[in-house]
Design a protein around this motif. Structure first.
Motif, PDB file in Angstrom:
ATOM      1  N   LEU A 199       0.501  -1.348   0.095  1.00  0.00           N
ATOM      2  CA  LEU A 199      -0.287   0.116  -0.341  1.00  0.00           C
ATOM      3  C   LEU A 199       1.277   1.205  -0.095  1.00  0.00           C
ATOM      4  N   ARG A 200       2.014   1.462   0.976  1.00  0.00           N
ATOM      5  CA  ARG A 200       2.951   1.678   0.807  1.00  0.00           C
ATOM      6  C   ARG A 200       3.644   2.480  -0.512  1.00  0.00           C
ATOM      7  N   GLU A 201       3.841   1.262  -1.383  1.00  0.00           N
ATOM      8  CA  GLU A 201       4.837   1.609  -2.327  1.00  0.00           C
ATOM      9  C   GLU A 201       4.533   2.477  -3.861  1.00  0.00           C
ATOM     10  N   ALA A 202       2.750   2.304  -3.611  1.00  0.00           N
ATOM     11  CA  ALA A 202       1.604   2.019  -4.508  1.00  0.00           C
ATOM     12  C   ALA A 202       1.439   4.018  -4.275  1.00  0.00           C
ATOM     13  N   MET A 203       2.263   4.387  -3.050  1.00  0.00           N
ATOM     14  CA  MET A 203       1.824   5.821  -3.025  1.00  0.00           C
ATOM     15  C   MET A 203       2.545   6.699  -3.581  1.00  0.00           C
ATOM     16  N   VAL A 204       3.621   5.750  -3.235  1.00  0.00           N
ATOM     17  CA  VAL A 204       5.238   6.831  -3.539  1.00  0.00           C
ATOM     18  C   VAL A 204       4.686   6.506  -4.722  1.00  0.00           C
ATOM     19  N   ILE A 205       5.291   5.203  -6.133  1.00  0.00           N
ATOM     20  CA  ILE A 205       4.148   5.001  -7.470  1.00  0.00           C
ATOM     21  C   ILE A 205       3.081   6.487  -7.124  1.00  0.00           C
ATOM     22  N   GLY A 206       1.801   6.872  -6.514  1.00  0.00           N
ATOM     23  CA  GLY A 206       0.923   7.545  -7.246  1.00  0.00           C
ATOM     24  C   GLY A 206       0.188   7.715  -8.571  1.00  0.00           C
ATOM     25  N   THR A 207      -0.450   9.019  -8.297  1.00  0.00           N
ATOM     26  CA  THR A 207      -0.901   8.906  -9.690  1.00  0.00           C
ATOM     27  C   THR A 207       0.626   9.614 -10.936  1.00  0.00           C
ATOM     28  N   ALA A 208       1.467  10.659 -10.348  1.00  0.00           N
ATOM     29  CA  ALA A 208       2.398  10.891 -10.933  1.00  0.00           C
ATOM     30  C   ALA A 208       3.262   9.797 -11.255  1.00  0.00           C
ATOM     31  N   GLY A 209       2.963   8.703 -10.576  1.00  0.00           N
ATOM     32  CA  GLY A 209       3.989   7.658 -10.941  1.00  0.00           C
ATOM     33  C   GLY A 209       2.916   6.744 -12.518  1.00  0.00           C
ATOM     34  N   TYR A 210       1.389   6.835 -12.221  1.00  0.00           N
ATOM     35  CA  TYR A 210       0.396   5.833 -13.090  1.00  0.00           C
ATOM     36  C   TYR A 210       1.631   6.626 -14.345  1.00  0.00           C
ATOM     37  N   THR A 211       0.985   8.269 -13.619  1.00  0.00           N
ATOM     38  CA  THR A 211       0.606   8.447 -15.528  1.00  0.00           C
ATOM     39  C   THR A 211       1.934   8.670 -16.231  1.00  0.00           C
ATOM     40  N   ALA A 212       3.258   8.408 -14.958  1.00  0.00           N
ATOM     41  CA  ALA A 212       4.776   8.214 -15.674  1.00  0.00           C
ATOM     42  C   ALA A 212       4.487   6.882 -16.669  1.00  0.00           C
ATOM     43  N   MET A 213       3.959   6.343 -16.208  1.00  0.00           N
ATOM     44  CA  MET A 213       3.748   4.934 -16.873  1.00  0.00           C
ATOM     45  C   MET A 213       2.765   5.356 -18.203  1.00  0.00           C
ATOM     46  N   LEU A 214       2.192   5.855 -18.254  1.00  0.00           N
ATOM     47  CA  LEU A 214       0.968   5.832 -19.495  1.00  0.00           C
ATOM     48  C   LEU A 214       1.706   6.649 -20.386  1.00  0.00           C
ATOM     49  N   CYS A 215       2.795   7.140 -20.499  1.00  0.00           N
ATOM     50  CA  CYS A 215       3.376   7.906 -20.773  1.00  0.00           C
ATOM     51  C   CYS A 215       4.605   7.223 -21.411  1.00  0.00           C
ATOM     52  N   VAL A 216       5.357   6.376 -20.463  1.00  0.00           N
ATOM     53  CA  VAL A 216       5.543   5.379 -21.417  1.00  0.00           C
ATOM     54  C   VAL A 216       5.441   4.560 -21.943  1.00  0.00           C
ATOM     55  N   LEU A 217       3.916   4.300 -22.032  1.00  0.00           N
ATOM     56  CA  LEU A 217       2.738   3.354 -22.869  1.00  0.00           C
ATOM     57  C   LEU A 217       2.772   4.201 -24.539  1.00  0.00           C
ATOM     58  N   ALA A 218       2.512   5.091 -24.317  1.00  0.00           N
ATOM     59  CA  ALA A 218       2.199   5.989 -25.607  1.00  0.00           C
ATOM     60  C   ALA A 218       3.886   6.415 -26.053  1.00  0.00           C
ATOM     61  N   LEU A 219       4.979   6.221 -25.492  1.00  0.00           N
ATOM     62  CA  LEU A 219       5.882   6.098 -26.339  1.00  0.00           C
ATOM     63  C   LEU A 219       6.252   4.772 -27.360  1.00  0.00           C
ATOM     64  N   GLU A 220       5.526   3.616 -26.406  1.00  0.00           N
ATOM     65  CA  GLU A 220       6.073   2.748 -26.696  1.00  0.00           C
ATOM     66  C   GLU A 220       4.994   2.063 -27.936  1.00  0.00           C
ATOM     67  N   LYS A 221       3.712   2.317 -28.035  1.00  0.00           N
ATOM     68  CA  LYS A 221       2.829   2.330 -28.674  1.00  0.00           C
ATOM     69  C   LYS A 221       3.236   3.367 -29.737  1.00  0.00           C
ATOM     70  N   HIS A 222       3.847   4.833 -30.096  1.00  0.00           N
ATOM     71  CA  HIS A 222       4.376   4.449 -30.838  1.00  0.00           C
ATOM     72  C   HIS A 222       6.080   4.588 -31.402  1.00  0.00           C
ATOM     73  N   GLY A 223       6.241   3.508 -31.045  1.00  0.00           N
ATOM     74  CA  GLY A 223       7.776   2.367 -31.779  1.00  0.00           C
ATOM     75  C   GLY A 223       8.783   3.038 -30.791  1.00  0.00           C
TER      76      GLY A 223
END
Length: 329
Positions: A119-143
């Motif tokens: 539960l603590r690690e989830a909030m170290v990640i938090g919205t900021a980390g979840y948003t970062a992952m969405l960004c990485v996924l977008a780069l991967e989707k674009h190749g």
């Protein structure tokens, strides 16, 4: 009764403080959650200080994300005892959020916390980390793969930037970390940065096109810096934009898009559909080097949140601000 930060109005002025409230004062929702951890995000800082019109209704508890354990549920996907995480959906803006010992929300907004994350690690990640992952996924989707070339991350010492560095590094990318904070180079390199770019290099006058430097990028700043990143992005590159710390304007031109085929991918973490959220959290559980989380996290007491909010807005806080609320859950 339980403790919560409450933002309210007195006349034309916003007032904020700690209050004892009960379940009856929580908003509508079909899942009641005992909050284990929350965080202090940039948007929370704006809401608490009243620096921007983040709060849409009063009274309201800020906190755009939280992790916790389900106490009661009328939603078919959740039962008492489930570990859950919430990011966005207007929570902390128009629906009371995670800076309280309890929260009532819609079950459709919750995600089961993946195995392997506390539960603590989830909030170290938090919205900021979840948003970062969405960004990485977008780069991967674009190749944009590691062999495509260096990727730039702006606002690298902040929450989104810090997690983005760790995620990209784990996949073998070369990363240029942009920061305006003197003395952060060592911290950024521990997270995976291979080069450091002083922020002032990207704050000058924007040219339609600049020398090609980066295969892709993750931008949390917006305005002139984003425009300069776009101008220096290589042919068929992609920049994922998720923030506006420097402003909502974009003093760019169509040149990067029609002469180099650059893609500007907008990342919205607030209303992102649930399947994409689940995919992002699943990848965070497998891709992120959890040992690097300790370098990202600054833990403060619940009683210190109001004092910390203006410091966060002033850029005086590194990485992620984690707030233990019921850490024994």
């Amino acid at each position: 009764m339980f403790k919560a930060i409450v933002i309210d109005k007195e006349g034309d002025s916003q007032v904020v403080g700690y209050h004892e409230i009960g379940d009856a004062q929580l908003p509508e929702g079909d899942v009641l959650v005992d909050v284990a951890y929350s965080t202090l995000n940039y948007k929370d800082g704006l809401a608490i200080t009243g620096s921007a019109p983040i709060v849409r209704q009063y009274p309201l508890t800020p906190g755009v994300d939280f992790s916790g354990v389900v106490a009661e549920s009328a939603h078919p996907d959740f039962k008492a005892g489930d570990r859950v995480v919430l990011n966005g959906w207007g929570v902390g803006e128009k629906h009371s959020g995670g800076l309280a010992e309890r929260a009532r929300v819609k079950g459709d907004w919750l995600v089961h916390l993946p195995e392997g994350l506390s539960l603590r690690e989830a909030m170290v990640i938090g919205t900021a980390g979840y948003t970062a992952m969405l960004c990485v996924l977008a780069l991967e989707k674009h190749g944009i793969t590691p062999d495509a070339g260096e990727v730039v991350v702006t606002g690298a010492a902040g929450g989104v930037g810090s997690v983005a560095l760790a995620l990209l590094s784990a996949k073998g990318y070369e990363i240029a970390a942009v920061t305006g904070r003197d003395g952060e180079a060592d911290y950024l390199k521990t997270l995976g940065a291979t080069s450091i770019v002083p922020r002032e290099e990207l704050e000058g006058k924007v040219r339609p096109l600049a020398k090609e430097r980066w295969a892709g990028g993750i931008d949390v700043v917006g305005s002139t810096i984003l425009a300069n990143v776009l101008a220096a992005t290589k042919y068929n590159g992609c920049v994922a934009a998720c923030g506006l710390a420097a402003g909502m304007d974009l003093p760019s031109s169509v040149a990067p898009f029609i002469l180099r085929g650059v893609t500007l991918a907008g990342i919205d973490s607030v209303m992102c559909p649930k399947p994409e959220r689940m995919a992002a959290w699943a990848r965070l559980a497998t891709d992120l080097d959890l040992s690097k989380l300790q370098n990202m996290a600054v833990e403060i007491a619940f009683d210190e949140v109001l004092e910390a909010a203006p410091k966060l807005l002033a850029g005086q806080v590194r990485g992620r601000v984690v707030i233990p609320i019921n850490p024994s859950l």
